[in-house]
Design a protein around this motif. Structure first.
Motif, mmCIF file in Angstrom:
data_model
loop_
_atom_site.group_PDB
_atom_site.id
_atom_site.type_symbol
_atom_site.label_atom_id
_atom_site.label_comp_id
_atom_site.label_asym_id
_atom_site.label_seq_id
_atom_site.Cartn_x
_atom_site.Cartn_y
_atom_site.Cartn_z
ATOM 1 N N ALA A 56 0.792 7.293 22.148
ATOM 2 C CA ALA A 56 -0.258 7.720 21.221
ATOM 3 C C ALA A 56 -0.374 6.714 20.086
ATOM 4 N N TYR A 57 -1.529 6.750 19.410
ATOM 5 C CA TYR A 57 -1.747 5.870 18.261
ATOM 6 C C TYR A 57 -2.152 6.712 17.072
ATOM 7 N N LYS A 58 -1.656 6.365 15.898
ATOM 8 C CA LYS A 58 -1.991 7.139 14.715
ATOM 9 C C LYS A 58 -2.255 6.211 13.539
ATOM 10 N N ILE A 59 -3.323 6.526 12.800
ATOM 11 C CA ILE A 59 -3.505 5.916 11.488
ATOM 12 C C ILE A 59 -2.824 6.871 10.512
ATOM 13 N N PRO A 60 -1.729 6.446 9.853
ATOM 14 C CA PRO A 60 -1.002 7.369 8.979
ATOM 15 C C PRO A 60 -1.899 7.906 7.860
ATOM 16 N N LYS A 61 -1.481 9.063 7.324
ATOM 17 C CA LYS A 61 -2.342 9.759 6.362
ATOM 18 C C LYS A 61 -2.568 8.956 5.083
ATOM 19 N N GLU A 62 -1.649 8.029 4.758
ATOM 20 C CA GLU A 62 -1.839 7.223 3.545
ATOM 21 C C GLU A 62 -2.984 6.218 3.706
ATOM 22 N N GLY A 63 -3.430 6.030 4.956
ATOM 23 C CA GLY A 63 -4.468 5.026 5.216
ATOM 24 C C GLY A 63 -3.858 3.793 5.847
ATOM 25 N N ALA A 64 -4.690 2.808 6.154
ATOM 26 C CA ALA A 64 -4.183 1.618 6.830
ATOM 27 C C ALA A 64 -5.102 0.436 6.562
ATOM 28 N N GLY A 65 -4.565 -0.736 6.827
ATOM 29 C CA GLY A 65 -5.369 -1.942 6.684
ATOM 30 C C GLY A 65 -6.274 -2.111 7.892
ATOM 31 N N THR A 66 -7.439 -2.701 7.669
ATOM 32 C CA THR A 66 -8.341 -2.946 8.796
ATOM 33 C C THR A 66 -8.620 -4.437 8.889
ATOM 34 N N PHE A 67 -8.956 -4.839 10.073
ATOM 35 C CA PHE A 67 -9.334 -6.244 10.274
ATOM 36 C C PHE A 67 -10.675 -6.253 10.983
ATOM 37 N N PHE A 68 -11.461 -7.230 10.688
ATOM 38 C CA PHE A 68 -12.733 -7.415 11.376
ATOM 39 C C PHE A 68 -12.683 -8.767 12.051
ATOM 40 N N HIS A 121 0.839 -1.198 0.000
ATOM 41 C CA HIS A 121 0.000 0.000 0.000
ATOM 42 C C HIS A 121 0.876 1.250 0.000
ATOM 43 N N TYR A 122 1.934 1.224 0.813
ATOM 44 C CA TYR A 122 2.841 2.365 0.886
ATOM 45 C C TYR A 122 3.515 2.605 -0.465
ATOM 46 N N LEU A 123 3.801 1.494 -1.192
ATOM 47 C CA LEU A 123 4.453 1.606 -2.495
ATOM 48 C C LEU A 123 3.461 1.979 -3.594
ATOM 49 N N GLY A 124 2.179 2.088 -3.238
ATOM 50 C CA GLY A 124 1.170 2.428 -4.234
ATOM 51 C C GLY A 124 0.699 1.234 -5.045
ATOM 52 N N LEU A 125 1.004 0.031 -4.577
ATOM 53 C CA LEU A 125 0.565 -1.179 -5.283
ATOM 54 C C LEU A 125 -0.792 -1.618 -4.720
ATOM 55 N N PRO A 126 -1.578 -2.370 -5.512
ATOM 56 C CA PRO A 126 -2.848 -2.865 -4.961
ATOM 57 C C PRO A 126 -2.601 -3.813 -3.789
ATOM 58 N N THR A 127 -3.357 -3.634 -2.710
ATOM 59 C CA THR A 127 -3.065 -4.408 -1.497
ATOM 60 C C THR A 127 -3.498 -5.860 -1.600
ATOM 61 N N ASP A 128 -4.335 -6.179 -2.602
ATOM 62 C CA ASP A 128 -4.753 -7.577 -2.744
ATOM 63 C C ASP A 128 -4.009 -8.236 -3.893
ATOM 64 N N SER A 129 -2.879 -7.635 -4.298
ATOM 65 C CA SER A 129 -2.150 -8.150 -5.451
ATOM 66 C C SER A 129 -1.577 -9.534 -5.171
ATOM 67 N N GLU A 130 -1.749 -10.435 -6.139
ATOM 68 C CA GLU A 130 -1.134 -11.753 -6.015
ATOM 69 C C GLU A 130 0.033 -11.864 -6.990
ATOM 70 N N ASN A 131 0.419 -10.727 -7.551
ATOM 71 C CA ASN A 131 1.518 -10.697 -8.511
ATOM 72 C C ASN A 131 2.853 -10.853 -7.770
ATOM 73 N N PRO A 132 3.623 -11.910 -8.092
ATOM 74 C CA PRO A 132 4.879 -12.160 -7.379
ATOM 75 C C PRO A 132 5.839 -10.967 -7.452
ATOM 76 N N GLU A 133 5.770 -10.195 -8.573
ATOM 77 C CA GLU A 133 6.634 -9.024 -8.712
ATOM 78 C C GLU A 133 6.343 -8.004 -7.606
ATOM 79 N N HIS A 134 5.044 -7.802 -7.353
ATOM 80 C CA HIS A 134 4.643 -6.843 -6.319
ATOM 81 C C HIS A 134 5.121 -7.298 -4.942
ATOM 82 N N ILE A 135 5.008 -8.614 -4.701
ATOM 83 C CA ILE A 135 5.459 -9.135 -3.410
ATOM 84 C C ILE A 135 6.961 -8.923 -3.263
ATOM 85 N N LYS A 136 7.684 -9.123 -4.383
ATOM 86 C CA LYS A 136 9.142 -8.915 -4.355
ATOM 87 C C LYS A 136 9.480 -7.471 -4.007
ATOM 88 N N GLN A 137 8.705 -6.529 -4.576
ATOM 89 C CA GLN A 137 8.978 -5.115 -4.295
ATOM 90 C C GLN A 137 8.748 -4.799 -2.817
#
Lengths: 364, 303
Positions: free
Chosen positions: A259-271, A187-203
């Protein structure tokens, strides 16, 4: 003689009644995350219903899942996080909820329920218990001393080597969870967070390897006490856990301000989702328990204690104002739109993530 | 009537067989059977189901097919991680055994040479810690070794160091934990061996002018060979598969097969690969176990 007979009969009857009561002692076996109920949640339920609750805890989804997948877990209520729940539904672990036994179902937030259909189509098997984000918890003074004017408002504090380098001295902890931290890096790198592309995982792996030397440890619960006692100064962790750490520091009166912060780029959530295993023995009691948890006051008490937001519309006004207005717990709308959920990765991608994680952690 | 009785008695297992049979049956039930199940799973494929792997056999069109999947073993050979983890485990097991021997031998010797009435007390002291659950003792070590723990605070207080030394979450902590936990398993067989030595041998050596140092090297040490082997095996074999101690005390650089197995089982949900890892580990351990058994048999024969 007649009297004796009557007395005998009465004794026999009362014995039968008491035996009957004993045999009918209703029970409910709950398997739940550690530190995830308020002190009186369970005892109030027991008082209200007379059901005896056997309460066991786990500290990782994986441990829960291994028990469920080997069959016959023996539990009536379990609380997995949503990506795990999705897999477990596919494996046929759960039974559909009987909504006719859950009159308070209507209290749940409709939007959240719709979002959660990604992992449970039609909300057939589960309902949300609490949710939260994975953000940054920190020691305000120590971070100020280390970083100077720069405040923690971006993931760049963690993911830029020149920043985390400065924090290394006072200690940095990151969750030991490849399926949550690698998507956070993507997410920080601007890649899709649900990517299954091995290249993205490598990055993402390369990014994490670049900051690896400055991470004190990877662990999923130790940071709660370490942050509170000053052993570390920054932790990437679950929001509620980090608030718990803050509360512990306040209790200890050790003058640490956390203190706790959700960074401005956003964050992952869990339910974390409540569900009933297929082989549960006390199905009726399980529904009663779920309905109890749907009571607005019960949920509000839980949120007040745990500092995790809940999904119960009627509970929100009952939550302490300080919590309701804390952007780290109830994020404002603009930040809310930048939150994302963690996906349910395929087995192949899961293996890649675990492998990357081992490489990141041990260098092998 | 008597004939019938004799016949019936003949059907009953002979005393000797019955005595051997019980442990044999025990091993069959609790060792061979679980191993067979693990072996079976190791040839399956991971699946999203309960249980999370495929069945090896299928019955269709009056045909029974047996499907053995060797992919898991191929996977283990393809990625260097698994070999590195095996070697890591063997390395930690080897050095822990060596350290246990270095610490345990003098202890065992001192107990064996101590006053006869005091021996049970010393032995009890060696065994006493094992009466507390291992997990609690490991947590106690976490308290001692952490950065603001007992050890570091004492060292800083004494002025020996200025900053805490990082011990917890390193391999050093793993060695400390393992040597601590497994020391009794080294001391007890060594003691059992050393206490049987004939002291007149040492007297004779001293009469012939040998220094006590020479007598130790030439008499005590060679005679205690079997105790050393027994103790070393009792430490080495379980340490290879150790999970709890490295997980709690070790850091990210601690790579052991127990952890990798955990990851395959829990993170990857891949029970078949986890099972094949376990099978390979067992095969690796069988060599020292056979050596151990051989040695024990020889020792029994020599008596």
């Amino acid at each position: 003689m007649k009297k004796t007979k009557q007395m005998l009969l009465a004794t026999a009857l009362s014995m039968a009644v008491s035996l009957g009561v004993q045999a009918e002692q209703r029970q409910l076996n709950v398997y739940q995350w550690s530190d995830y109920v308020a002190p009186d949640t369970i005892s109030n339920f027991e008082k209200q219903t007379g059901i005896k609750v056997v309460f066991d805890v786990y500290d990782s989804n994986e441990v829960l899942e291994a028990k469920l997948l080997s069959g016959r877990s023996g539990y009536d209520i379990v609380v997995p996080s949503n990506p795990f729940l999705a897999k477990q539904i596919k494996a046929g672990v759960y039974q559909p909820l009987d909504k006719s036994q859950l009159p308070l179902w209507k209290n749940l937030n409709k939007d959240l329920l719709r979002t959660l259909e990604v992992s449970d189509l039609g909300n057939q098997y589960s309902l949300p218990y609490m949710w939260g984000s994975i953000g940054i918890g920190y020691n305000v003074d120590k971070v100020k001393a280390a970083l100077g004017d720069q405040s923690i408002d971006s993931w760049g504090v963690i993911f830029k080597p020149e920043n985390i380098k400065k924090l290394h001295e006072c200690g940095v902890a990151i969750l030991d969870s490849p399926t949550e931290i690698i998507p956070t890096a993507m997410h920080y790198l601007g890649l899709p967070t649900d990517s299954e592309n091995p290249e993205h995982i490598k990055q993402a792996e390369a990014l994490l390897l670049s900051i690896r030397p400055y991470v004190t440890y990877f662990h999923s619960s130790k940071y709660i006490s370490d942050l509170a006692s000053g052993n570390i100064c920054v932790a990437v962790g679950y929001s509620g856990d980090l608030y718990q750490s803050k509360a512990r520091a306040e209790e200890a009166k050790n003058k640490l301000s956390l203190a706790y912060k959700i960074p401005k780029e956003g964050a992952g959530t869990f339910f974390d989702m409540i569900a009933i295993p297929k082989d549960a023995k006390n199905v009726k009691e399980a529904h009663e328990f779920i309905n109890y948890l749907l009571e607005p006051q019960v949920m509000a008490d839980l949120t007040n204690y745990l500092q995790f937001p809940n999904a119960n519309d009627l509970a929100t006004p009952l939550v302490d104002e300080a919590i309701r207005t804390d952007p780290g717990i109830y994020p404002p709308a603009d930040l809310m739109s930048k939150l994302y959920t963690f996906p349910d990765f395929s087995a192949k991608t899961q293996r890649l993530l675990t492998r990357s994680w081992t490489k990141i952690k041990s260098g092998k | 009537m008597k004939k019938l009785r004799n016949k019936l008695l003949g059907l009953l297992p002979k005393g000797r067989h019955a005595v051997i049979g019980v442990p044999f049956f025990w091993m069959l039930l609790f060792f061979l059977l679980p191993f067979a199940i693990i072996l079976k799973i190791s040839f399956a494929e991971a699946d999203i189901a309960i249980p999370p792997y495929t069945s090896l056999t299928a019955w269709a069109d009056n045909q029974l097919t047996l499907l053995l999947n060797f992919g898991n073993y191929v996977l283990l050979s393809e990625d260097g991680l698994y070999l590195a983890a095996y070697l890591g485990s063997l390395k930690i097991a080897f050095f822990s055994t060596l350290l246990c021997l270095l610490v345990g031998y003098p202890m065992a010797l001192a107990i064996a040479r101590s006053d006869k009435h005091m021996r049970p007390v010393w032995l009890l002291l060696v065994m006493m810690p094992t009466w507390t659950a291992l997990l609690i003792r490991v947590y106690a070590w976490m308290g001692i070794l952490s950065n603001n723990g007992l050890l570091n605070n004492t060292l800083i207080w004494l002025g020996i160091v200025n900053e805490p030394i990082q011990i917890l979450n390193t391999n050093i902590a793993v060695y400390i934990g393992i040597v601590y936990a497994y020391l009794p398993f080294m001391v007890l067989p060594l003691y059992a061996n050393l206490v049987k030595h004939d002291s007149s041998l040492l007297e004779a050596a001293s009469d012939l002018g040998a220094k006590s140092y020479t007598a130790f090297w030439k008499i005590t040490l060679p005679l205690s060979k079997n105790g050393i082997i027994a103790g070393s095996m009792l430490v080495f074999i379980p340490v290879v598969g150790e999970f709890v101690i490295p997980e709690l005390l070790g850091g990210p650089e601690t790579l052991m097969i127990g952890k990798v197995l955990w990851q395959e089982f829990f993170n990857n949900r891949d029970w078949p690969v986890a099972s094949s890892l376990a099978v390979i580990m067992l095969l690796l351990l069988i060599i020292p176990i056979i050596l151990f058994n051989r040695n024990q048999a020889r020792e029994l024969e020599s008596k």
